[in-house]
Design an enzyme around this catalytic site. Structure first.
Site, PDB file in Angstrom:
ATOM      1  N   SER A 115       0.801  -1.108   0.083  1.00 20.94           N
ATOM      2  CA  SER A 115       0.017   0.010  -0.059  1.00 20.94           C
ATOM      3  C   SER A 115       0.968   1.264   0.016  1.00 20.94           C
ATOM      4  CB  SER A 115      -0.951   0.167   1.209  1.00 20.94           C
ATOM      5  OG  SER A 115      -0.221   0.120   2.381  1.00 20.94           O
ATOM      6  N   LYS A 116       0.110   2.222   0.169  1.00 24.70           N
ATOM      7  CA  LYS A 116       0.961   3.589   0.091  1.00 24.70           C
ATOM      8  C   LYS A 116       1.897   3.809   1.006  1.00 24.70           C
ATOM      9  CE  LYS A 116      -2.718   6.430  -2.252  1.00 24.70           C
ATOM     10  NZ  LYS A 116      -3.578   7.638  -2.214  1.00 24.70           N
ATOM     11  N   ARG A 117       1.740   3.316   2.363  1.00 21.97           N
ATOM     12  CA  ARG A 117       2.453   3.489   3.426  1.00 21.97           C
ATOM     13  C   ARG A 117       4.087   2.670   3.159  1.00 21.97           C
ATOM     14  NH1 ARG A 117       2.193  -0.955   7.010  1.00 21.97           N
ATOM     15  NH2 ARG A 117       0.446  -2.477   6.618  1.00 21.97           N
TER      16      ARG A 117
END
Length: 468
Positions: free
Chosen positions: A237-239
């Site tokens: 994911s983005k993180r």
């Protein structure tokens, strides 16, 4: 059978690496078997879909070089066709109108969960409703007996009992079709023979197969590829950092390096790490895709990128480097040919961002000397060394590396100095820092005019420091 695969992203965001890998696998399978690769934009989520996301998907596909043979097709252009199929299913008794309210369905769900039952529609409207009132949706009448068998090319045989599947909604109350209906109609109409997609779609597949059977369509072969995980074991994911394909472009990766990395996320051919596109096409097989999820490793991607920078065609690398130079406000025509810069810098630079940053001085003046390098190399008396070099370089005939190298060697001997005491101050003078390719190559790339000008500038700087 003519192979036809498709990539069908939803334009609700950018093209992420998971989608890019699915597109790559679909593209490779079609190319390997002489088939067609179709691009379909599944944009029926009108609230979340955007033209900006469509553009990002198309840009990502173009940058990766995954050219499609047909499309892009847009689902929003096919609503009449979906309505036609919905009416067909209603007419042949394979779909029905459901008048259950949202409140009624929520109450049913809560009751089922309280009873520790699997939440599912109870088929209340399946056999017709008298005096219907309010809004209505259309549900597919899923078979109640038998089972769905999926011979998945990645996961093997999957068997699902029809009694485990409820009657899913295929048209909302406003008449718009749902995902499971549109994807079936599109795959049927477009003659898709192999559906290659993420394994988050496994639960949809039995439902879609039953709709295809109701429509008398040829069933495609399915291959559900495992998801990509971050280093912490959670879904990427983005993180976890850059997950947009174009972010990798921005971060200085070559498209073929990213493709090579993505194909190795879940697929292998012995111990081979580096694959050209031609090798990928020749060697790729869906049956060799791993069943388990793969972990994204940025360090491995950096290593691969460096391999492609070092061993790739300098002209090709230069074309991608030109974009990064432009991002830094540099006109590549104001200095040496970028392909020559690539040859000079490729051993040292692992990304094109690094290469662009470390090559600026070839094209424009630097604002200041790197403080540590200047302090170490611009000591008292170094201006005399640079003055000697200035005279020698001014007198040289042909400006090429071997002759420039000889001038540096001869100057060190004439001045009775260690070579480093001559070459390193010269490097700082012309580059602004103590790091560059070999000094003779650096001077050759800079050219006569820039070199002489910067030596003169350094002499003035040292004299000013000495006099201050």
């Amino acid at each position: 059978m003519s192979i036809r695969t498709r990539f069908a992203p939803s334009p609700t965001g950018y093209l992420h690496v998971g989608g890019a890998r699915t597109a790559l696998f679909s593209w490779l399978y079609a190319r390997k078997h002489g088939g067609k690769f179709i691009l379909r934009i599944e944009d029926t989520d009108l609230e979340r879909s955007s033209q900006e996301s469509v553009n990002a998907i198309l840009e990502g596909m173009t940058w990766l070089g995954l050219e499609y043979d047909e499309g892009p097709f847009y689902q929003t252009h096919r609503f009449d066709r979906y309505k036609e199929v919905i009416q067909q299913l209603l007419a042949q008794g394979d779909a029905y109108y459901c008048y259950c309210s949202r409140e009624e369905l929520e109450a049913l769900r809560e009751q089922q969960m309280a009873n520790k039952e699997k939440p599912r529609y109870n088929g209340k409207c399946r056999h017709g409703v008298e005096n219907p009132q309010g809004e209505r949706v259309v549900r597919f009448k899923n078979p109640e007996q038998g089972e769905v068998i999926i011979d998945d090319l990645v996961k093997g045989r999957i068997v699902v009992a029809n009694k485990e599947l409820d009657d899913l909604i295929i048209a909302r109350s406003d008449g718009t079709p749902t995902y499971n209906l549109t994807v079936v109609v599109d795959d049927m109409d477009m003659g898709v023979t192999h559906v290659i997609r993420g394994d988050d779609h496994v639960n949809n597949t039995p439902r879609q197969i039953n709709i295809l059977k109701a429509l008398g369509a040829q069933l495609p072969v399915y291959a559900h590829v495992p998801m990509i995980l971050g280093s912490d074991g959670a879904r990427l994911s983005k993180r976890h950092g850059a997950v947009s394909v174009m972010q990798y472009r921005n971060d200085g990766y070559l498209p073929e390096a990213l493709l090579n990395y993505l194909v190795r996320l879940g697929w292998s051919h012995g111990d081979q790490e580096l694959f050209s596109l031609q090798e990928m096409v020749a060697l790729f097989e869906l049956e060799k895709v791993n069943v388990s999820a793969s972990t994204f490793n940025t360090e491995k991607l950096v290593w691969l990128n460096h391999q492609y920078i070092m061993n790739g065609d300098p002209a090709h690398v230069a074309r991608h480097l030109a974009w990064h130079m432009g991002e830094r406000g540099i006109d590549p025509t104001s200095g040496p040919a970028l392909a020559d810069v690539v040859k000079a810098q490729r051993e040292r630079c692992k990304t094109l961002v690094d290469m662009a940053a470390e090559s600026e001085y070839f094209y424009k003046e630097f604002d200041a000397y790197e403080e540590k390098a200047a302090k170490k190399n611009f000591k008292a008396g170094v201006d005399d060394v640079l003055q000697h070099l200035l005279v020698q370089f001014s007198a040289i005939g042909e400006w090429e590396a071997s002759g420039l190298h000889q001038v540096v060697l001869d100057s060190a001997e004439q001045l009775q100095l260690n070579l480093g005491k001559v070459a390193q101050p010269l490097r700082v003078a012309v580059c602004g820092s103590g790091v560059s390719p070999a000094i003779d190559l650096t001077l050759a790339l800079l050219g006569r005019e820039k070199t002489l000008h910067r030596i003169e500038r350094a002499i003035r700087y040292i004299k000013n420091v000495e006099n201050s």
